[in-house]
Design a protein around this motif. Structure first.
Motif, PDB file in Angstrom:
ATOM      1  N   UNK A   1       0.846  -1.195   0.000  1.00 35.30           N
ATOM      2  CA  UNK A   1       0.000   0.000   0.000  1.00 35.30           C
ATOM      3  C   UNK A   1       0.875   1.235   0.000  1.00 35.30           C
ATOM      4  N   UNK A   2       0.513   2.196  -0.817  1.00 29.84           N
ATOM      5  CA  UNK A   2       1.203   3.479  -0.801  1.00 29.84           C
ATOM      6  C   UNK A   2       0.483   4.382   0.192  1.00 29.84           C
ATOM      7  N   UNK A   3      -0.838   4.272   0.200  1.00 30.63           N
ATOM      8  CA  UNK A   3      -1.627   5.127   1.092  1.00 30.63           C
ATOM      9  C   UNK A   3      -1.486   4.672   2.541  1.00 30.63           C
ATOM     10  N   UNK A   4      -1.694   5.618   3.425  1.00 28.29           N
ATOM     11  CA  UNK A   4      -1.579   5.312   4.849  1.00 28.29           C
ATOM     12  C   UNK A   4      -2.933   4.889   5.371  1.00 28.29           C
ATOM     13  N   UNK A   5      -3.107   3.629   5.603  1.00 30.86           N
ATOM     14  CA  UNK A   5      -4.306   3.247   6.339  1.00 30.86           C
ATOM     15  C   UNK A   5      -4.079   1.948   7.068  1.00 30.86           C
ATOM     16  N   UNK A   6      -4.834   1.769   8.118  1.00 31.62           N
ATOM     17  CA  UNK A   6      -4.782   0.531   8.877  1.00 31.62           C
ATOM     18  C   UNK A   6      -6.016  -0.260   8.445  1.00 31.62           C
ATOM     19  N   UNK A   7      -5.822  -1.507   8.031  1.00 32.84           N
ATOM     20  CA  UNK A   7      -6.928  -2.337   7.564  1.00 32.84           C
ATOM     21  C   UNK A   7      -7.234  -3.362   8.655  1.00 32.84           C
ATOM     22  N   UNK A   8      -8.190  -3.016   9.509  1.00 35.87           N
ATOM     23  CA  UNK A   8      -8.528  -3.904  10.633  1.00 35.87           C
ATOM     24  C   UNK A   8      -9.755  -4.714  10.260  1.00 35.87           C
ATOM     25  N   UNK A   9      -9.521  -5.934   9.834  1.00 36.45           N
ATOM     26  CA  UNK A   9     -10.645  -6.815   9.439  1.00 36.45           C
ATOM     27  C   UNK A   9     -11.484  -6.201   8.335  1.00 36.45           C
ATOM     28  N   UNK A  10     -10.834  -5.452   7.415  1.00 36.54           N
ATOM     29  CA  UNK A  10     -11.567  -4.842   6.305  1.00 36.54           C
ATOM     30  C   UNK A  10     -12.051  -3.431   6.613  1.00 36.54           C
ATOM     31  N   UNK A  11     -12.072  -3.079   7.878  1.00 37.54           N
ATOM     32  CA  UNK A  11     -12.497  -1.729   8.289  1.00 37.54           C
ATOM     33  C   UNK A  11     -11.262  -0.826   8.198  1.00 37.54           C
ATOM     34  N   UNK A  12     -11.364   0.250   7.392  1.00 34.69           N
ATOM     35  CA  UNK A  12     -10.186   1.080   7.159  1.00 34.69           C
ATOM     36  C   UNK A  12     -10.124   2.229   8.167  1.00 34.69           C
ATOM     37  N   UNK A  13      -8.926   2.460   8.677  1.00 35.68           N
ATOM     38  CA  UNK A  13      -8.745   3.474   9.706  1.00 35.68           C
ATOM     39  C   UNK A  13      -7.611   4.395   9.267  1.00 35.68           C
ATOM     40  N   UNK A  14      -7.869   5.676   9.225  1.00 28.51           N
ATOM     41  CA  UNK A  14      -6.820   6.649   8.890  1.00 28.51           C
ATOM     42  C   UNK A  14      -5.994   6.931  10.141  1.00 28.51           C
ATOM     43  N   UNK A  15      -4.696   6.596  10.142  1.00 28.67           N
ATOM     44  CA  UNK A  15      -3.908   6.748  11.370  1.00 28.67           C
ATOM     45  C   UNK A  15      -3.827   8.196  11.860  1.00 28.67           C
ATOM     46  N   UNK A  16      -3.924   9.148  10.934  1.00 26.78           N
ATOM     47  CA  UNK A  16      -3.814  10.556  11.370  1.00 26.78           C
ATOM     48  C   UNK A  16      -4.971  10.989  12.245  1.00 26.78           C
ATOM     49  N   UNK A  17      -6.112  10.379  12.003  1.00 28.65           N
ATOM     50  CA  UNK A  17      -7.269  10.703  12.833  1.00 28.65           C
ATOM     51  C   UNK A  17      -6.984  10.305  14.288  1.00 28.65           C
ATOM     52  N   UNK A  18      -6.284   9.185  14.446  1.00 28.10           N
ATOM     53  CA  UNK A  18      -5.957   8.714  15.796  1.00 28.10           C
ATOM     54  C   UNK A  18      -4.854   9.581  16.403  1.00 28.10           C
ATOM     55  N   UNK A  19      -3.859   9.941  15.569  1.00 25.45           N
ATOM     56  CA  UNK A  19      -2.806  10.875  16.046  1.00 25.45           C
ATOM     57  C   UNK A  19      -3.462  12.115  16.648  1.00 25.45           C
ATOM     58  N   UNK A  20      -4.432  12.653  15.902  1.00 22.56           N
ATOM     59  CA  UNK A  20      -5.022  13.927  16.324  1.00 22.56           C
ATOM     60  C   UNK A  20      -5.770  13.811  17.643  1.00 22.56           C
ATOM     61  N   UNK A  21      -6.449  12.692  17.832  1.00 26.23           N
ATOM     62  CA  UNK A  21      -7.145  12.480  19.109  1.00 26.23           C
ATOM     63  C   UNK A  21      -6.117  12.372  20.235  1.00 26.23           C
ATOM     64  N   UNK A  22      -5.056  11.604  19.989  1.00 20.56           N
ATOM     65  CA  UNK A  22      -4.016  11.451  21.017  1.00 20.56           C
ATOM     66  C   UNK A  22      -3.378  12.810  21.343  1.00 20.56           C
TER      67      UNK A  22
END
Ligand code: AMP
Length: 501
Positions: free
Chosen positions: A400-421
């Protein structure tokens, strides 16, 4: 399908089958909904939405578990305005973001629950309405006014708005037109030769294209039956398959893995009725495919889909054509090519970015010229996935070139989590990343550098209040400094490798 007119809108999709056949079967309660009833329910709810003031292009957010209300309200919303289905597991802040971002005019909820969505809607002054279903399987908006009729959708109307994770914390809006979905549905029906005799079990969420387009709309267009339980239940799965006469189902490898581990080496009763099993939305390990074929005794067809393509881009074909483990098959009704960074098309065997072109591909993100400029080259859409085409035109995905976490098919943008943290008062730096997980494929983890003392449990609880469970980091590394590359950059993959080594 042979002899069927090509659909242009979702209205065409649900008009194709004879009135008396079963469109939807609800295994909890054994309710059968005919095509006639489905069409009437969709028309009545579309009219109710129009009577509530919804016009073409107005967004209707739905916050519903799988089932008949989710299907009827999706179709009705896409006819009267635009459907914007959301994951009911979101937290209030997430709902607020999605309601605001889509400019939701109305929120549809189940009669009970959905408190976080209701609170978010109330805070923004957006009306929320409840749906009810009677014992005969008829879904309505509670206390809806009448008086207006919704006009039929046109192919260019936006039927559905979903989000995909972006390179910033803000997800990108994907407007999917009726003609895009209709083309995708047509491709899927043709590729698997779906007919009226097929019964599909839908275990994927109806707020994503996988469950919505592959399992549900394709089956409706072919005139078959969709079995729609409220959620995937490994304990009752095979009973449902057997009792409902299921002929195929589509799921993520996480679900296939759970079913395999329960089955052991024994073929579950009901599996003998399956024509094929489809796997999509995350990589299917070849050894899992091999075991599924051996234990379940049905061909396993791995497919490749994405929101921006109204779901399916490629899929392995049914026998006697060859299906290849580790490959997602040839393009299905669309063109697939491999491009280098400069935009040159690469020959068979060469690795590069997977690019696509076809009537099911959206024409661009909504109100996001920057993302559009990056995502399209010479009319080709850049998927952000890496792979190569073999000599037979079968696609293999390699990364993957794009940044995403694929958790059981559910895609998660890591930056969204960075921002919450980073919004936690004690956190100075934060990097979220995916780590390999035996069930989920990938799981969310994060590294933080603190600027004042804080306990791991506090920070995780802070995340839980603001992020749906699937997005919350399951492991937090509190460290002195974020590992950087030689050139001083933070690369998520490197951080993950360093910390989990
Ligand atoms: P979504 O928009 O949620 O459907 O996610 C689309 C992304 O899922 C694709 O761009 C791929 O990164 C990933 N994906 C879909 N199908 C597969 C597959 N068979 N193998 C690996 N990744 C996949």
């Amino acid at each position: 399908m042979f002899g069927m007119p090509t659909p242009n809108t979702l209205l065409d999709v649900i008009q194709a089958a004879p009135a008396g056949r079963t469109a939807i079967l609800l295994p909890e309660g054994g309710i059968r909904v005919t095509y006639e009833s489905l069409r009437n329910q969709v028309r009545d709810m579309a009219d109710a939405l129009a009577s509530l003031g919804i016009q073409k292009g107005d967004r209707i957010s739905t916050v519903l578990p799988n089932g008949l209300p989710a299907i009827v309200s999706f179709l009705a919303a896409s006819m009267a305005g635009t459907a914007a289905p959301l994951n009911p597991g979101y937290r209030e802040e997430e709902f607020r973001f999605y309601f605001e971002d889509t400019n939701a005019k109305l929120v549809l909820c189940p009669a009970e629950g959905a408190e976080q969505a209701r609170r978010a809607a109330a805070a923004l002054g957006i009306p929320a309405r409840s749906l009810e279903m009677d014992a005969a399987g008829v879904v309505r908006i509670v206390d809806a006014p009448g008086g207006k009729a919704a006009s039929a959708p046109s192919p260019d109307d936006v039927a559905l708005v979903l989000h995909t994770s972006g390179s910033t914390g803000r997800p990108k809006r994907v407007p999917i037109r009726h003609r895009n979905i209709a083309a995708s549905v047509s491709n899927i029906v043709a590729h698997y030769s779906l007919t009226r005799e097929d019964t599909a079990l839908c275990v994927m969420p109806l707020f994503h294209v996988h469950g919505l387009v592959a399992s549900t709309l394709s089956t409706l267009y072919s005139g078959g039956t969709v079995v729609a339980p409220a959620k995937f239940n490994p304990l009752s799965f095979w009973r449902t398959v057997r009792d409902a006469g299921v002929t195929w189902y589509s799921a993520v490898p996480t679900i296939h893995g759970i079913l395999l581990s329960r089955a052991g080496e024994e073929r579950p009763a009901g599996a003998e009725g399956l024509r094929f099993i489809r796997s999509c939305s995350a990589a299917l390990p070849p050894e899992m495919m091999e075991r599924m074929e051996r234990v379940f005794g049905a061909p396993v067809l791995e497919a490749y889909g994405m929101t921006e393509a109204s779901h399916q881009m490629a899929s392995n074909p049914r026998p006697p054509a060859a299906r290849k483990p580790g490959s997602v098959g040839p393009g299905t009704g669309i063109k697939i090519s491999i491009m280098d960074e400069a935009g040159n098309h690469l020959p068979a065997g060469a690795r590069g970015e997977v690019v696509i072109q076809g009537p099911n591909v959206v024409s661009g993100y909504e109100n996001n010229p920057e993302a559009n400029a990056k995502s399209f080259t010479d009319g080709w859409f850049r998927t952000g996935d890496q792979g190569f085409l073999d000599a037979d035109g079968y696609l293999a995905l390699t990364g993957r070139i794009k940044e995403l976490i694929n958790r059981g098919g559910e895609k998660i943008g890591p930056r969204e989590i960075d921002e919450v943290l980073l919004s936690h008062p004690a956190v100075g730096e934060a990097v979220a990343f995916g780590v390999p997980h035996p069930t989920w494929g990938e799981e969310v983890a994060a590294a933080v550098v603190l600027k004042e003392p804080a306990a791991e449990a506090d920070i995780l609880a802070f995340c839980k209040q603001r992020l749906a469970d699937f997005k919350c980091p399951k492991k937090l590394y509190i460290i002195g400094a974020i590992p950087r590359t030689a050139t001083g950059k933070i690369q998520r993959g490197e951080v993950a490798r360093t910390l989990t080594a």
